[in-house]
Design a protein around this motif. Structure first.
Motif, mmCIF file in Angstrom:
data_model
loop_
_atom_site.group_PDB
_atom_site.id
_atom_site.type_symbol
_atom_site.label_atom_id
_atom_site.label_comp_id
_atom_site.label_asym_id
_atom_site.label_seq_id
_atom_site.Cartn_x
_atom_site.Cartn_y
_atom_site.Cartn_z
ATOM 1 N N SER A 91 -53.394 -38.028 18.105
ATOM 2 C CA SER A 91 -53.666 -36.594 18.180
ATOM 3 C C SER A 91 -54.973 -36.262 17.464
ATOM 4 O O SER A 91 -55.551 -37.092 16.760
ATOM 5 N N LEU A 92 -55.418 -35.008 17.639
ATOM 6 C CA LEU A 92 -56.622 -34.544 16.951
ATOM 7 C C LEU A 92 -56.453 -34.570 15.435
ATOM 8 O O LEU A 92 -57.414 -34.695 14.692
ATOM 9 N N THR A 93 -55.196 -34.451 14.984
ATOM 10 C CA THR A 93 -54.944 -34.472 13.545
ATOM 11 C C THR A 93 -54.915 -35.893 12.994
ATOM 12 O O THR A 93 -54.782 -36.084 11.786
ATOM 13 N N GLY A 94 -55.037 -36.891 13.886
ATOM 14 C CA GLY A 94 -55.064 -38.276 13.442
ATOM 15 C C GLY A 94 -53.718 -38.965 13.446
ATOM 16 O O GLY A 94 -53.623 -40.159 13.132
ATOM 17 N N THR A 95 -52.660 -38.250 13.812
ATOM 18 C CA THR A 95 -51.325 -38.853 13.881
ATOM 19 C C THR A 95 -51.271 -39.848 15.036
ATOM 20 O O THR A 95 -51.677 -39.521 16.155
ATOM 21 N N THR A 96 -50.774 -41.048 14.763
ATOM 22 C CA THR A 96 -50.677 -42.085 15.784
ATOM 23 C C THR A 96 -49.212 -42.405 16.057
ATOM 24 O O THR A 96 -48.451 -42.698 15.134
ATOM 25 N N THR A 97 -48.830 -42.329 17.325
ATOM 26 C CA THR A 97 -47.453 -42.609 17.727
ATOM 27 C C THR A 97 -47.458 -43.718 18.767
ATOM 28 O O THR A 97 -47.903 -43.504 19.893
ATOM 29 N N PRO A 98 -46.987 -44.924 18.441
ATOM 30 C CA PRO A 98 -46.911 -45.991 19.437
ATOM 31 C C PRO A 98 -45.770 -45.738 20.420
ATOM 32 O O PRO A 98 -44.762 -45.115 20.073
ATOM 33 N N PHE A 99 -45.937 -46.198 21.641
ATOM 34 C CA PHE A 99 -44.891 -46.039 22.647
ATOM 35 C C PHE A 99 -45.061 -47.120 23.717
ATOM 36 O O PHE A 99 -46.087 -47.822 23.755
ATOM 37 N N ASN A 100 -44.072 -47.220 24.592
ATOM 38 C CA ASN A 100 -44.148 -48.174 25.692
ATOM 39 C C ASN A 100 -43.766 -47.495 26.997
ATOM 40 O O ASN A 100 -42.699 -46.892 27.102
ATOM 41 N N GLY A 101 -44.646 -47.577 27.972
ATOM 42 C CA GLY A 101 -44.351 -47.079 29.307
ATOM 43 C C GLY A 101 -44.326 -45.577 29.416
ATOM 44 O O GLY A 101 -44.458 -44.833 28.440
ATOM 45 N N ILE A 102 -44.139 -45.121 30.665
ATOM 46 C CA ILE A 102 -44.228 -43.693 30.944
ATOM 47 C C ILE A 102 -43.111 -42.908 30.265
ATOM 48 O O ILE A 102 -43.324 -41.783 29.795
ATOM 49 N N SER A 103 -41.915 -43.483 30.166
ATOM 50 C CA SER A 103 -40.826 -42.772 29.483
ATOM 51 C C SER A 103 -41.099 -42.699 27.987
ATOM 52 O O SER A 103 -40.777 -41.692 27.334
ATOM 53 N N GLY A 104 -41.721 -43.735 27.436
ATOM 54 C CA GLY A 104 -42.092 -43.702 26.022
ATOM 55 C C GLY A 104 -43.139 -42.641 25.745
ATOM 56 O O GLY A 104 -43.093 -41.958 24.720
ATOM 57 N N LEU A 105 -44.094 -42.488 26.672
ATOM 58 C CA LEU A 105 -45.102 -41.437 26.528
ATOM 59 C C LEU A 105 -44.434 -40.062 26.573
ATOM 60 O O LEU A 105 -44.779 -39.160 25.790
ATOM 61 N N SER A 106 -43.482 -39.896 27.486
ATOM 62 C CA SER A 106 -42.764 -38.621 27.581
ATOM 63 C C SER A 106 -42.094 -38.273 26.259
ATOM 64 O O SER A 106 -42.167 -37.127 25.789
ATOM 65 N N GLN A 107 -41.439 -39.243 25.655
ATOM 66 C CA GLN A 107 -40.747 -39.002 24.390
ATOM 67 C C GLN A 107 -41.731 -38.719 23.258
ATOM 68 O O GLN A 107 -41.471 -37.884 22.382
#
Length: 571
Positions: free
Chosen positions: A492-508
């Motif tokens: 995010s613009l605030t620098g928060t990094t969230t790892p995920f896997n696949g399109i459903s992971g991106l949704s979450q």
């Protein structure tokens, strides 16, 4: 002497230019324009605002910070504003007011070409009146006036003299056409003009052209000269924002009665309109602007052997997100989390067959026959997993992680990245290793130097979408004929990094992001206000967002709160 159309255009041009400048169509009066004329005596194009990604990012950060800091003192008082009506609004208004059935394509070809920024074609900073646009309006007005003049024999022979007949016709048509209260004095002024033109059928045609060149028609006006919008301005705002339609007879009556003034009246009317099936058209306008799904219409799937995506499926894909959001609202399930975590999309049996979804067999009220909830297979969730979103964010032949990442960041996190002017040359001269997966190849080609800073944001999102093909299908093998790698991270613009896997992971990941909640409020602001957000709007957006989120953020409440803010003009 009969006033010709060209004389009428010239006489009104300075008035229209002056109104544009006074109401903020230009950020300031250009030095080359003096009372509507250049130093050489010719009308000159006003200066159009340039899109500044860094400025919009800074404003979004301010909105995000204030949404959690609680330091906003309340929305700024509204300032008088006007924007040019869009081509679709022009077409709808003349067809509705005059009862004519000119083809939309015919009128669209005559009207000015609109500037679309971030998917929106009605932003006042980028669609400024110019001599060229005036000429386009005149061409369209001539065609409309000719069609209306076909009724002149009936209109002018109402059992009284022609001027009395025109007066009756004006009293009926002008309120809807100009979206304002019409006094007897206004009617008589136009009747006098008709008399000056000759009081005949040719004069009537000239009169119609005059009506269509009025600033009251060409501009969508929210002036609020008494500190808040008057009932007619509210009626116009509600009709555009919620129904994408002309002012209805019911709204017209309430406007004439002055019963769209208080916040309670605006809220009640907005909720009534949201519960009406016509709300679908407003949702469709917003969804197609926000997610730019209109680009699907220009894609030639047959060229990539995707023949199952025919014109019917393409049309459904353009409407998929609107169908989904409308269904959520009408079923009272439009909480923010459901937008990203629902395990279904919305469409027909044909769409389900193409993409391997499962229709539930229950038609959705308010949508076309056969449109149903379509259950996703495992691996998809929410709006981000819809085939239409993936297609809109992709090249036709390739997934292109960087392009996809940029699209998702702009639409869902309000993170705007400027595309380098030489991007075509850079891409053409970049070697992608075909011996490794698409994700690995892109990472090797872009993760260095100045390029790496931007690609840090876009690649992480795009990489996680690799299990969806450019045509929106679930895929196990990527464009390099390698097993799909879909490990991504949301930065995010605030620098928060969230790892995920696949399109459903991106949704979450999106569903759990405060940035995405606030960005949705910003997107709704752009639709309701008809312009990009400015620094003065920070507390307006924060206030609407917080009120719409008192329990849990709801999609429709964002629009209700913003409409109240826009109408009241003060906290």
């Amino acid at each position: 002497m009969l006033e010709t159309s060209s004389h009428l255009t010239l006489r009104l041009a300075i008035t229209l230019f002056s109104l544009t400048i006074i109401l903020g169509g230009c950020s300031k009066k250009p030095a080359s324009i003096q009372d509507g004329k250049s130093n050489g005596g010719e009308l000159k194009q006003p200066q159009v605002a340039a899109f500044d990604p860094e400025l919009q990012n800074d404003i979004f950060m301010s909105i995000l910070n204030e949404s959690t800091g609680g330091n906003c003192k309340g929305p700024e008082a509204a300032k008088p504003e006007a924007r040019l009506l869009t081509a679709q609004e022009y077409i709808q208004d003349v067809q509705s007011a005059f009862g004519i059935s000119l083809g939309s394509d015919e009128l669209q070809a005559l009207l000015p070409v609109e500037t679309t920024v971030l998917g929106y074609n009605h932003l006042r900073q980028f669609n400024i009146l110019s001599p060229e646009k005036l000429e386009s309006y005149m061409n369209a007005n001539r065609r409309v006036a000719a069609a209306v003049a076909e009724q002149a024999g009936t209109i002018l022979n109402c059992g009284q003299d022609s001027q009395e007949c025109v007066g009756r016709w004006l009293a009926e048509k002008l309120p809807q056409l100009w979206r304002r209260s019409i006094s007897d004095d206004i009617v008589q002024q136009e009747v006098s003009t008709f008399a000056t033109y000759g009081s005949n059928e040719e004069a009537f045609e000239q009169l119609v052209q005059r009506l269509l060149l009025s600033p009251y028609f060409i501009f969508r006006r929210q002036l609020g000269l008494q500190g808040s919008l008057d009932s007619w301005e509210v009626a116009s705002l509600l009709a555009d924002s919620l129904w994408a339609a002309p002012v209805s007879e019911d709204l017209k009556q309430k406007a004439e009665q002055g019963s769209l003034i208080s916040k309670e009246q605006v809220r009640s009317q907005a909720l009534t309109m949201i519960n009406d099936p016509k709300f679908y058209q407003g949702v469709k306008r917003f969804a197609q602007s926000w997610l730019t799904t209109k680009v699907i219409d220009a894609k030639d799937f047959a060229s990539t052997n995707q023949n199952q995506i025919d014109d019917n499926i393409k049309q459904q894909l353009q409407e998929e997100s609107a169908n989904f959001l409308y269904q959520l609202v009408q079923s009272e399930q439009d909480q923010f989390a459901n937008i990203f975590e629902a395990n279904y999309t919305v469409g027909s049996q044909q769409l389900a067959q193409v993409y391997g979804f499962t229709a539930d067999g229950q038609d959705i009220q308010g949508l076309p026959d056969g449109v149903q909830k379509l259950a996703y297979p495992e691996g998809r969730l929410g709006i981000i997993s819809q085939p239409s979103v993936a297609i809109s964010a992709s090249n036709l032949e390739k997934t292109n992680p960087a392009l996809r990442g940029k699209h998702i960041l702009e639409k869902f996190l309000c993170h705007n990245l400027e595309t380098p002017e030489n991007i075509a040359d850079v891409v053409a001269n970049t070697q992608f290793d075909q011996n490794v997966s698409v994700v690995e190849a892109f990472d090797k080609a872009t993760n260095f130097g100045s390029c790496g800073e931007c690609h840090r944001f876009v690649n992480g999102v795009g990489f996680g979408m690799e299990n969806i093909s450019p045509a929106g299908f679930f895929q196990d093998i990527d464009n390099h004929q390698k097993p799909v790698v879909a490990d991504g991270e949301l930065v995010s613009l605030t620098g928060t990094t969230t790892p995920f896997n696949g399109i459903s992971g991106l949704s979450q990941a999106l569903a759990s992001s405060k940035d995405v909640e606030v960005c949705l409020a910003v997107q709704a602001f752009r639709m309701v206000y008809g312009r990009l957000e400015e620094k003065r709007d920070v507390c307006t957006i924060v206030d609407a967002y917080q009120k719409a989120s008192q329990e849990e953020l709801k999609f429709h409440e964002l629009f209700v709160e913003l409409l109240i803010q826009r109408s009241s003009g003060n906290p």
